[in-house]
Design an enzyme around this catalytic site. Sequence first.
Site, PDB file in Angstrom:
ATOM      1  N   ASN A  22       0.820  -1.219   0.000  1.00  0.00           N
ATOM      2  CA  ASN A  22       0.000   0.000   0.000  1.00  0.00           C
ATOM      3  C   ASN A  22       0.852   1.266   0.000  1.00  0.00           C
ATOM      4  O   ASN A  22       1.828   1.368   0.718  1.00  0.00           O
ATOM      5  CB  ASN A  22      -0.923   0.038   1.229  1.00  0.00           C
ATOM      6  CG  ASN A  22      -2.227  -0.681   0.981  1.00  0.00           C
ATOM      7  OD1 ASN A  22      -2.370  -1.343  -0.054  1.00  0.00           O
ATOM      8  ND2 ASN A  22      -3.162  -0.568   1.896  1.00  0.00           N
ATOM      9  N   MET A  23       0.386   2.209  -0.798  1.00  0.00           N
ATOM     10  CA  MET A  23       0.935   3.557  -0.857  1.00  0.00           C
ATOM     11  C   MET A  23       1.471   4.041   0.491  1.00  0.00           C
ATOM     12  O   MET A  23       2.580   4.501   0.620  1.00  0.00           O
ATOM     13  CB  MET A  23      -0.245   4.433  -1.283  1.00  0.00           C
ATOM     14  CG  MET A  23       0.077   5.748  -1.897  1.00  0.00           C
ATOM     15  SD  MET A  23       0.894   5.658  -3.465  1.00  0.00           S
ATOM     16  CE  MET A  23      -0.442   5.603  -4.631  1.00  0.00           C
ATOM     17  N   LYS A  24       0.620   3.921   1.484  1.00  0.00           N
ATOM     18  CA  LYS A  24       0.904   4.435   2.820  1.00  0.00           C
ATOM     19  C   LYS A  24       2.110   3.751   3.477  1.00  0.00           C
ATOM     20  O   LYS A  24       2.885   4.369   4.187  1.00  0.00           O
ATOM     21  CB  LYS A  24      -0.357   4.235   3.674  1.00  0.00           C
ATOM     22  CG  LYS A  24      -0.177   4.410   5.150  1.00  0.00           C
ATOM     23  CD  LYS A  24      -0.502   5.810   5.573  1.00  0.00           C
ATOM     24  CE  LYS A  24      -0.183   5.979   7.048  1.00  0.00           C
ATOM     25  NZ  LYS A  24      -0.064   7.371   7.416  1.00  0.00           N
ATOM     26  N   GLY A  25       2.216   2.449   3.232  1.00  0.00           N
ATOM     27  CA  GLY A  25       3.352   1.725   3.777  1.00  0.00           C
ATOM     28  C   GLY A  25       3.231   1.370   5.235  1.00  0.00           C
ATOM     29  O   GLY A  25       2.129   1.239   5.763  1.00  0.00           O
TER      30      GLY A  25
END
Lengths: 536, 243
Positions: free
Chosen positions: B123-126
């Site tokens: 995910n983008m967020k990490g």
Amino acid sequence: MELSLRLDQTLVDRARSAAESIADDVWRHIEAHTTDSVERTALRLLGVVGVNEIDVPLVNVVVEQGRDSLASGIIAPFVAVMMDSGMSAQQVAEGIATGTLTLAPVAAERREGVESHAAEIAAGGVARIDAARRRREELVATLSDPVKPWLYVIVATGNIHEDVAQAKAAARAGADVVAVIRTTAQSLLDYVPYGLTTEGFGGTYATQENFRYMRDGLDEVGEELGRYIRLCNYASGLCMPEIAAMGSLERLDMMLNDSMYGIIFRNINMERTFVDQYLARMLNARAGIIINTGEDNYLTTADAFEKGYTVVSSDFINEEFAERAGLEQWQMGLGHAFEIDPSIPDQVVYQIADALLVRQLFPEASPKYMPPTKYMPGDIFMGHIVDAMFNFVGVFTGQETQLLGMLTEALHTPLLQDRYLSVKNAKYVFESCRSLRDEVEIRPGGIIERRANELLGKAAEQLEHVRDVGLFRALEMGEFADVSRDPGGGRGFDGVVKRAEDYFNPFYAALREGRMSGPPVGPTPAERAASRQGGR
Amino acid sequence: MEVKPYGDTRDDGVMQLSFTLPIPNSPKATDVGKQYLEKMGFHDVAVAEVRAIDPGFTFYVAYARTDVSIDPDQVKGDYLDVEEMDYYAINTFIRDDVGHKLVVVGAAIESDAHTVGIDAILNMKGFAGNYGLERYPEIDAYNLGSQIPCEQLLKTALEKQADAILVSQIVTQKNIHVQNLTKLIELLEAEGVRERFIIVVGGPRINNAFAKELGYDAGFGPRTTPVQVASFLAQEAARRQNP
């Protein structure tokens, strides 16, 4: 003096009104369709149980037989065979399974007679649910009802016999609610397994026999402790209403029963889920079961700090759907969670804002507060402290049900000692902070109040957006939990059937007629039970 | 050099222990716990807590000393040998040394319903302040989510012409994760496409040696961050590019 926030009432009104329109829109879909699982549920309520020689439940066999005319409902043709043969529902189902009986469309001139006979049998099915509810009320009245927040723990051994042993130990340690986690992937089975089961993956199969066995075990230990111990399972997945029916008959007290969880997290078709959740919730409403919704899960995929408002939006939507199914406010265990990253400064302050907001928006409901999971470390000592802060926020903000965090959350399904330590943690924090919320006020215009209003504002905006595009489209666009779903895709879509003009299912009416109201009320717990002294 | 657990003095061998015995908490329960630890080779056993956590079960917290020591230099294993780079270095490295965008397909396979692991990495967020692979301009990441059958994962990997397949296995009971992981490798081999992909697995029960044993190129255990996975994928892709 109740701990309270000054909330912008226009935002609350906007959010509620948008949620109402969202549910109205989906409502038209619900009323126009039935599903395989809805029809199987009706058969179960007529009394059909058991499996055929290759372990396919008889209700599945019968619905398969009647597939061609499912748009009119399975009950009319089924009851017609009962009338013609003079047999019980179970005998007819067995006859269909062995091929000695067959279902046929009911001729128009017979329709009225069949339907009125079916309505009579249906009332009998509903009476069995009422009897279970009355029994709960008696038990709560003679034993006692635990103080809130209720301590909610999970057992998940895969073996129902071990589950019962662990559940009893948990109750003795102080747990008030025991949930039996289901085996991984049961939500994707399009049938309900049968019998007592001793093998599962990460949990235990939800079967009617397992329900009954666990119920007996908890009644036994409740008697011993002088407290009514509640049992929880999962009315979710492809068999949502069937499991609600089984739970209603076997006196479960709580059911995970979300209107959107299966869509988002299990990729179950949305048309299927919305139709299924309606009947499931009607059953839970009738049975006096508290439903729990699954908003906490949003925060395991999306970020809790940034997307906290999605929990609030979804709580409003779940409330609307619940009301339409006849659930009373006390039966709505709306979900929320303690999932903000502990490394964020003032994490607990923000969690208080989020938790208090849910509590205040739904003052008559029974919110269920979920523990930290996403950021639980392998360092169990640190994890135990994070859980203590979670317990603090739970008691401070007046939550009704606290799903206890486990110090070994990140590691394995709870060991006996993990659960003991977890209950001990909660008992200490709850008792030591019991009156704190009556002693303090939230500073007007401070961090907590600002955060709560910000969340509420974003939730109102999101709900209005969802209303404008429609819930189906919103789920397609990944509005909740950052997960997007195809309205025509997902599991179980082939089991959604558009109702014909002559669709008949007596339970929708029977479940509404003459139902009881209000939560069971018992004496406060005896001192021994209230102090929840486990062990020596 | 041999080492022992450190309490507050070098080589004191002090360890902290907690466990439950299936016996009632009776007056002799303390000695049962103590002697049990002594049978394990501990000495100077101090039982700090003895508590009945159910009529038939007693919970112990104890401290004890051990004489057992270990030489770290003698511990050999199949450890992942990869130079950890940062987000910017990885993107530059892929551009310069691999020469095309890395296509990565990931999923929690078969019965596993938990997306927390695959999400943390993709995910983008990490995770832990670390961007996920979706954020990398030089990586095209596809997160298929949870309960993805091996067949579907393979189909998507072929469609997207993936360089790498990421598999997550979080929850396990009775070693179901081993069956799931084996199934994927067998499927890839049966289809004759095993060598086409870098195949990586992650999860709380996974380590590199175990992953290799099952036929994976690498395995990542708990607390793995996206940069560790991205560093490995970039370097392994470059290695395959220029053998």
